[in-house]
Design a protein around this motif. Structure first.
Motif, PDB file in Angstrom:
ATOM      1  N   ARG A 644       1.210  -1.185  -0.111  1.00 26.05           N
ATOM      2  CA  ARG A 644       0.093  -0.184  -0.112  1.00 26.05           C
ATOM      3  C   ARG A 644       0.827   1.111   0.040  1.00 26.05           C
ATOM      4  O   ARG A 644       2.181   1.298   0.329  1.00 26.05           O
ATOM      5  N   ILE A 645       0.364   2.373  -0.546  1.00 24.04           N
ATOM      6  CA  ILE A 645       1.147   3.228  -0.642  1.00 24.04           C
ATOM      7  C   ILE A 645       0.669   4.365   0.007  1.00 24.04           C
ATOM      8  O   ILE A 645      -0.374   5.231   0.368  1.00 24.04           O
ATOM      9  N   GLU A 646       1.253   5.034   0.818  1.00 24.70           N
ATOM     10  CA  GLU A 646       0.808   5.689   2.367  1.00 24.70           C
ATOM     11  C   GLU A 646       0.734   7.631   1.580  1.00 24.70           C
ATOM     12  O   GLU A 646       1.817   7.819   0.877  1.00 24.70           O
ATOM     13  N   GLY A 647      -0.362   7.991   2.483  1.00 24.91           N
ATOM     14  CA  GLY A 647      -0.131   9.237   1.892  1.00 24.91           C
ATOM     15  C   GLY A 647      -0.744  10.130   0.669  1.00 24.91           C
ATOM     16  O   GLY A 647       0.182  11.216   0.173  1.00 24.91           O
ATOM     17  N   VAL A 648      -1.262   9.208   0.111  1.00 30.55           N
ATOM     18  CA  VAL A 648      -1.547   9.505  -1.223  1.00 30.55           C
ATOM     19  C   VAL A 648      -2.707   9.393  -1.853  1.00 30.55           C
ATOM     20  O   VAL A 648      -3.727   9.136  -0.497  1.00 30.55           O
ATOM     21  N   PRO A 649      -4.101  10.290  -2.622  1.00 33.12           N
ATOM     22  CA  PRO A 649      -4.973  10.065  -3.191  1.00 33.12           C
ATOM     23  C   PRO A 649      -5.851   8.449  -3.099  1.00 33.12           C
ATOM     24  O   PRO A 649      -4.484   8.108  -3.736  1.00 33.12           O
ATOM     25  N   THR A 652     -11.890   8.405  -3.942  1.00 32.39           N
ATOM     26  CA  THR A 652     -11.842  10.338  -4.431  1.00 32.39           C
ATOM     27  C   THR A 652     -11.139  10.541  -3.445  1.00 32.39           C
ATOM     28  O   THR A 652     -10.498  10.527  -2.328  1.00 32.39           O
ATOM     29  N   TYR A 653     -11.119  11.698  -3.039  1.00 27.47           N
ATOM     30  CA  TYR A 653     -10.802  12.497  -2.396  1.00 27.47           C
ATOM     31  C   TYR A 653     -10.725  14.341  -3.526  1.00 27.47           C
ATOM     32  O   TYR A 653     -11.919  14.730  -4.781  1.00 27.47           O
ATOM     33  N   LEU A 654     -10.489  15.868  -2.715  1.00 27.65           N
ATOM     34  CA  LEU A 654     -10.939  16.828  -2.881  1.00 27.65           C
ATOM     35  C   LEU A 654      -9.706  17.078  -3.036  1.00 27.65           C
ATOM     36  O   LEU A 654      -8.591  16.920  -2.894  1.00 27.65           O
ATOM     37  N   SER A 655      -9.657  18.545  -3.999  1.00 26.78           N
ATOM     38  CA  SER A 655      -8.584  19.309  -4.512  1.00 26.78           C
ATOM     39  C   SER A 655      -8.595  20.753  -4.695  1.00 26.78           C
ATOM     40  O   SER A 655      -9.783  20.524  -5.678  1.00 26.78           O
ATOM     41  N   ASP A 656      -7.990  21.249  -4.150  1.00 24.43           N
ATOM     42  CA  ASP A 656      -8.247  22.566  -4.628  1.00 24.43           C
ATOM     43  C   ASP A 656      -6.727  23.436  -5.426  1.00 24.43           C
ATOM     44  O   ASP A 656      -6.693  24.929  -6.286  1.00 24.43           O
ATOM     45  N   ASN A 657      -5.616  22.210  -5.632  1.00 24.27           N
ATOM     46  CA  ASN A 657      -4.451  22.668  -6.708  1.00 24.27           C
ATOM     47  C   ASN A 657      -4.554  21.704  -8.313  1.00 24.27           C
ATOM     48  O   ASN A 657      -4.086  21.044  -8.145  1.00 24.27           O
ATOM     49  N   VAL A 658      -5.616  22.993  -8.411  1.00 27.17           N
ATOM     50  CA  VAL A 658      -5.886  21.987 -10.020  1.00 27.17           C
ATOM     51  C   VAL A 658      -4.802  22.588 -10.665  1.00 27.17           C
ATOM     52  O   VAL A 658      -5.297  23.877 -11.240  1.00 27.17           O
ATOM     53  N   TRP A 676       6.471  12.627  -7.513  1.00 25.68           N
ATOM     54  CA  TRP A 676       5.712  12.293  -6.056  1.00 25.68           C
ATOM     55  C   TRP A 676       5.183  13.835  -5.513  1.00 25.68           C
ATOM     56  O   TRP A 676       4.220  13.610  -4.784  1.00 25.68           O
ATOM     57  N   THR A 677       5.981  14.801  -5.907  1.00 26.23           N
ATOM     58  CA  THR A 677       5.879  16.195  -5.183  1.00 26.23           C
ATOM     59  C   THR A 677       4.089  15.936  -5.533  1.00 26.23           C
ATOM     60  O   THR A 677       3.059  16.542  -4.204  1.00 26.23           O
ATOM     61  N   GLN A 678       4.313  16.270  -6.907  1.00 31.22           N
ATOM     62  CA  GLN A 678       2.716  16.339  -6.705  1.00 31.22           C
ATOM     63  C   GLN A 678       1.711  15.470  -6.575  1.00 31.22           C
ATOM     64  O   GLN A 678       0.314  16.166  -6.224  1.00 31.22           O
ATOM     65  N   VAL A 679       1.660  13.500  -6.527  1.00 28.81           N
ATOM     66  CA  VAL A 679       1.012  13.330  -6.065  1.00 28.81           C
ATOM     67  C   VAL A 679       1.111  14.021  -4.672  1.00 28.81           C
ATOM     68  O   VAL A 679      -0.885  13.160  -4.652  1.00 28.81           O
ATOM     69  N   ARG A 680       1.206  13.471  -3.406  1.00 28.19           N
ATOM     70  CA  ARG A 680       1.893  13.866  -2.448  1.00 28.19           C
ATOM     71  C   ARG A 680       0.654  15.628  -1.983  1.00 28.19           C
ATOM     72  O   ARG A 680       0.225  15.211  -1.300  1.00 28.19           O
ATOM     73  N   ALA A 681       0.353  16.134  -2.654  1.00 28.47           N
ATOM     74  CA  ALA A 681       0.161  17.171  -2.888  1.00 28.47           C
ATOM     75  C   ALA A 681      -1.006  17.015  -2.986  1.00 28.47           C
ATOM     76  O   ALA A 681      -2.145  17.884  -3.266  1.00 28.47           O
ATOM     77  N   TYR A 682      -1.684  16.202  -3.363  1.00 24.66           N
ATOM     78  CA  TYR A 682      -3.158  15.556  -3.827  1.00 24.66           C
ATOM     79  C   TYR A 682      -3.740  16.476  -4.649  1.00 24.66           C
ATOM     80  O   TYR A 682      -4.516  17.241  -5.048  1.00 24.66           O
ATOM     81  N   SER A 683      -2.581  16.680  -5.912  1.00 14.50           N
ATOM     82  CA  SER A 683      -3.054  17.808  -7.705  1.00 14.50           C
ATOM     83  C   SER A 683      -4.089  17.033  -8.456  1.00 14.50           C
ATOM     84  O   SER A 683      -4.319  15.727  -8.295  1.00 14.50           O
ATOM     85  N   GLY A 703      -3.248  24.425   2.670  1.00 16.55           N
ATOM     86  CA  GLY A 703      -4.427  23.475   3.657  1.00 16.55           C
ATOM     87  C   GLY A 703      -5.471  22.540   2.942  1.00 16.55           C
ATOM     88  O   GLY A 703      -6.012  22.806   1.830  1.00 16.55           O
ATOM     89  N   SER A 704      -5.952  21.480   3.129  1.00 13.21           N
ATOM     90  CA  SER A 704      -6.237  20.986   3.136  1.00 13.21           C
ATOM     91  C   SER A 704      -8.429  21.055   2.819  1.00 13.21           C
ATOM     92  O   SER A 704      -8.282  22.236   4.013  1.00 13.21           O
ATOM     93  N   PRO A 705      -9.084  20.799   1.511  1.00 11.63           N
ATOM     94  CA  PRO A 705      -9.782  21.723   1.109  1.00 11.63           C
ATOM     95  C   PRO A 705     -10.799  20.746   1.832  1.00 11.63           C
ATOM     96  O   PRO A 705     -12.150  21.346   1.050  1.00 11.63           O
ATOM     97  N   GLY A 706     -10.758  20.021   2.437  1.00  8.39           N
ATOM     98  CA  GLY A 706     -11.382  18.920   2.612  1.00  8.39           C
ATOM     99  C   GLY A 706     -11.578  17.539   2.322  1.00  8.39           C
ATOM    100  O   GLY A 706     -10.910  16.747   2.579  1.00  8.39           O
ATOM    101  N   ASN A 707     -13.206  16.766   2.648  1.00  5.85           N
ATOM    102  CA  ASN A 707     -12.610  15.023   2.470  1.00  5.85           C
ATOM    103  C   ASN A 707     -14.563  14.950   2.219  1.00  5.85           C
ATOM    104  O   ASN A 707     -14.635  15.707   2.443  1.00  5.85           O
ATOM    105  N   VAL A 708     -14.028  13.795   1.695  1.00  7.64           N
ATOM    106  CA  VAL A 708     -14.998  12.859   1.457  1.00  7.64           C
ATOM    107  C   VAL A 708     -15.240  11.858   1.746  1.00  7.64           C
ATOM    108  O   VAL A 708     -14.101  10.659   2.219  1.00  7.64           O
TER     109      VAL A 708
END
Length: 812
Positions: A644-649, A652-658, A676-683, A703-708
């Motif tokens: 399992r890859i940890e700390g990645v989307p 489903t996820y919310l993103s404001d880094n679009v 991996w930098t883009q992936v970890r930032a929930y791009s 900051g995190s935009p929220g959760n789903v």
């Protein structure tokens, strides 16, 4: 001027002949498939699956020399998927497992609505495989029987061609595939056309409507096209042979039946047309010459008299450019002898040319398409022909040969011998005896099997191999000709048909019985500890497999959401997404077809909703990628590990880094350059116009935009709870496809293309219910058209019954 002279009218045989013939064919079909029907057995070549981990750890002694294994790796998983959807009360429209989700129904491949496949709702799929295959063989034989008997062919002659069609190379080898589900309908459609064009039976049009729809539901458009050409030529021949004043009515009736039949099949056709336009198959066939140049060399013609000249995979023999499946349409030496009798009957004007000539033309056209370099090439480049594998016109050569052969044997069955009984019987008995001796010597093993040169896991067919089987073919040929000579004598007529029937069966079964797959029932997709543990992964999460193991599509059987898929109708986008994981896939044709990935670029996986992966190798022992997130090994057993890859989307996820891009090419380039930098930032990536993302607010502090939260997830329907701290993009790793619709708190919103393959919806601040549903217009309109056609068919049926009652009263 009369085209035929038929001094002796053909007598009608009592119905019991038809019943007995159909019962015999059913018995033979069951006996032929008995290895896979017997209790505790399944008609599946399981060794093609069990040589891979994790199964190989349980069955270490199993080996196979066959590659591919489409029935086990494609058809049966699709049947499982359809059965599971029916059992859950859902129409099998969308599958959430392969390639991030795909409309399997639209691909036609599972043939969900084909009548025989509907039996899998009632039967266990493993056991039902043998039963349904036996039924396919039987229905093929019965179809040929009713066609030939309707044309007045003698029962003995009709039985020979019916058995040749049942146990011909095409029907047996391809029996698990969809193309034979369509192909077996050909004689039935030809029968309906004949009854309308020749006998003006209105009920035949009703049959024609139903049969056209069944052929559509069979699930193989290429075979459907080939059959359409054949039926058109057959219809044309019958219409031209009728009085001109009837031409318009005949054509009108056929056109009406075809139109209603297409309407009945619209529920399948319209989604397919939508899917094929987006498929990778369509993308690679854009070059009109790609398939137009694909045909067989003249050396392959020897397969018609020596079918094992190039070997067959069941023996581990590989020869020629194409394999045994593609090049061989063998229907038995009995049919070849019947073909030789047909022109003799024609010279004696004891054959109905109006019925035979269309099939001669059909056979000649199919022959040209299959073998000819010059004129055939011009035809192969025509629209429709240039999009099909023309080597498969071999099947139509075989079918036409069986029909013409039946006319040859029919003449012999009705002829009266005028030569010396002693000469015919003596020579005939001698030839039969010599032929049987050669067959017995070959079957006894007195002639040792040739030693062939190894070519990897295969053997190469050589002259010794061909000579070995030429002895068998020579014995069969001698016995067949001798039996034909015995048949020609009036006092021994019963011996010939019986001998020919037996010889045909021995000839075909010796060639094809090795293709009847059989294995113990406990080897049919067996469960293992590793597979059971995989089911503990959250049902919304997908996995991807690196290296050989967990063959694609097997996940559909085990309820595991493996991202990969083996399907010729996958979308072009999905195929390109697979190349993002393993760019070298096209360089390995076998891996490309079976989607066996060697070097999976893991940073792509989370952007397509994949946090779990299976591998036979430890990724932590490989050269680490810069800034890679932690990878946790959850287990390792039976030759495979789960990580399992940890700390990645995830799914489903919310993103404001679009990131917004204008088209597919730019989206593909962005995905290829992922870090991996883009992936970890929930791009996230969106293909859309600027206004589509105007509401999204980016937090410069990261900051995190929220959760789903996933509230409900079934194939084709997803309900989510979005808890957004500010307007953001909701990314759902379900493949974007025409027909997906989205609502937020019941209000429709646009579904965007996100992360190249997935879906995205812009959500407002706060807690909201987001629903995604797959409801394509192509299916809904197709359903309406099919229902309308069904109503029209019902009305025609009522009118037909009413007209029949009126005619009956009038005749009285």
């Amino acid at each position: 001027m009369r085209l035929i002279q038929n001094p002796k009218p053909k007598t009608q045989n009592p119905p019991r002949v038809d019943v007995l013939a159909c019962m015999l064919m059913l018995l033979l079909a069951v006996v032929f498939m008995s290895p896979g029907i017997l209790p505790g057995r399944v008609a599946v070549a399981t060794q093609q699956l069990l040589v891979f981990p994790p199964w190989h750890s349980i069955y270490p002694d199993i080996q196979t020399i066959q590659t591919g294994g489409d029935p086990l790796l494609q058809q049966l998983p699709w049947r499982h998927w359809a059965q599971q959807e029916w059992a859950a009360g859902r129409f099998p429209l969308w599958s959430s497992s392969p390639l991030g989700g795909m409309p399997l129904f639209a691909s036609m491949q599972p043939a969900v609505l084909y009548p025989l496949h509907l039996l899998w709702v009632l039967l266990p799929i493993g056991y039902g495989t043998g039963v349904i295959t036996a039924l396919k063989l039987w229905l093929a034989g019965v179809g040929m029987w009713i066609l030939l008997r309707a044309m007045g062919i003698h029962p003995s002659a009709a039985l020979l061609s019916s058995l040749g069609f049942m146990f011909g190379t095409t029907m047996v080898i391809w029996s698990p595939w969809q193309n034979t589900a369509v192909y077996l309908v050909l004689p039935w459609i030809a029968w309906a056309v004949y009854n309308w064009c020749w006998h003006n039976r209105r009920s035949a049009l009703v049959w024609l409507v139903v049969l056209i729809a069944i052929a559509i539901f069979g699930g193989h458009p290429e075979t459907l096209f080939n059959m359409g050409v054949v039926v058109a030529l057959w219809s044309l021949g019958l219409i031209v042979a009728s009085p001109r004043r009837h031409w318009l009515g005949k054509i009108g009736g056929l056109a009406l039946a075809a139109l209603i039949g297409l309407g009945l099949g619209a529920i399948q056709l319209l989604p397919f047309l939508e899917a094929v336009s987006l498929s990778h198959e369509a993308a690679i066939r854009t070059n009109a010459n790609a398939y137009g140049e694909l045909h067989l060399g003249t050396h392959a013609m020897q397969d018609w008299v020596l079918p094992r000249s190039e070997g067959q995979p069941a023996e581990g023999v590989l020869g020629g450019v194409h394999n045994f499946h593609e090049t061989n349409g063998y229907v038995g030496l009995v049919a070849i002898v019947g073909l030789l009798l047909a022109p003799v009957a024609g010279l004696k004007r004891r054959i109905e040319f109006r019925k035979v000539v269309p099939w001669v033309v059909i056979g000649a056209l199919a022959w040209i398409l299959t073998y000819d370099d010059a004129f055939g090439q011009a035809i192969r480049l025509l629209p429709g022909f240039n999009q099909s594998l023309n080597v498969r016109w071999v099947w139509m050569i075989g079918f036409a040969a069986l029909v013409v052969s039946a006319f040859g044997w029919d003449w012999l069955a009705r002829a009266v011998g005028h030569v010396s009984r002693f000469t015919f019987q003596l020579v005939g008995v001698g030839m039969v005896a010599l032929g049987l001796v050669l067959m017995a010597i070959h079957a006894s093993g007195m002639i040792p099997q040739p030693v062939m040169q190894q070519a990897g896991p295969w053997n190469m067919a050589n002259d010794d191999y061909r000579l070995y089987w030429a002895v068998w073919a020579g014995g069969v040929a001698l016995a067949v000709v001798g039996a034909a000579m015995l048949w020609a004598r009036a006092r021994a007529r019963w011996i010939g048909p019986m001998l020919l029937t037996a010889l045909l069966l021995v000839d075909m079964w010796s060639l094809l019985f090795s293709f009847v797959a059989s294995a113990p029932a406990d080897q049919y997709y067996p469960k293992t500890r590793f597979l059971r543990d995989l089911k503990n992964i959250p049902h919304t999460e997908r996995v991807i497999t690196r290296f050989a193991g967990l063959i694609a599509n097997s996940a559909l059987v085990y309820g595991i959401r493996d991202w990969r898929a083996q399907d010729p109708m996958i979308s072009d986008r999905a195929y390109k997404a697979a190349l993002l994981f393993d760019p070298d896939l096209p360089k390995r044709p076998g891996d490309n077809y079976n989607m066996v990935m060697i070097q999976v670029r893991l940073q792509i996986a989370p952007m397509l909703g994949i946090r779990y992966f299976v591998s036979s190798r430890n990724p932590n022992e490989e050269e680490p990628e810069p800034d890679r997130p932690p990878i946790t090994r959850l287990e390792y057993k039976e030759g495979l590990g789960l990580w399992r890859i940890e700390g990645v989307p995830g799914f489903t996820y919310l993103s404001d880094n679009v990131q917004m891009v204008p088209d597919e090419a730019a989206a593909l380039a962005w995905m290829k350059g992922l870090t991996w930098t883009q992936v970890r930032a929930y791009s996230a990536l969106v293909e859309a116009a600027p206004h589509a993302l105007a509401a999204v607010q980016h937090d410069p502090d990261g900051g995190s935009p929220g959760n789903v939260e996933v509230e409900e997830y079934t194939p084709g329907h997803i309900r989510l709870r979005s808890n957004a701290l500010r307007p953001a993009l909701l990314v759902v790793a379900e493949s974007w496809y025409p027909g997906w619709r989205a609502t937020i708190d019941g209000q429709p919103v646009e579904v965007l293309r996100a992360n190249y393959l997935s879906q995205g919806v812009v959500v407002p601040t706060g807690s909201h219910t987001v629903e995604l549903e797959y409801s394509p217009d192509s299916f809904r309109y197709g359903l309406l058209v099919s229902l309308g056609a069904l109503v029209v068919l019902g009305m025609l049926g009522v009118l037909l019954v009413s007209a029949m009652r009126h005619d009956a009263r009038y005749s009285l």
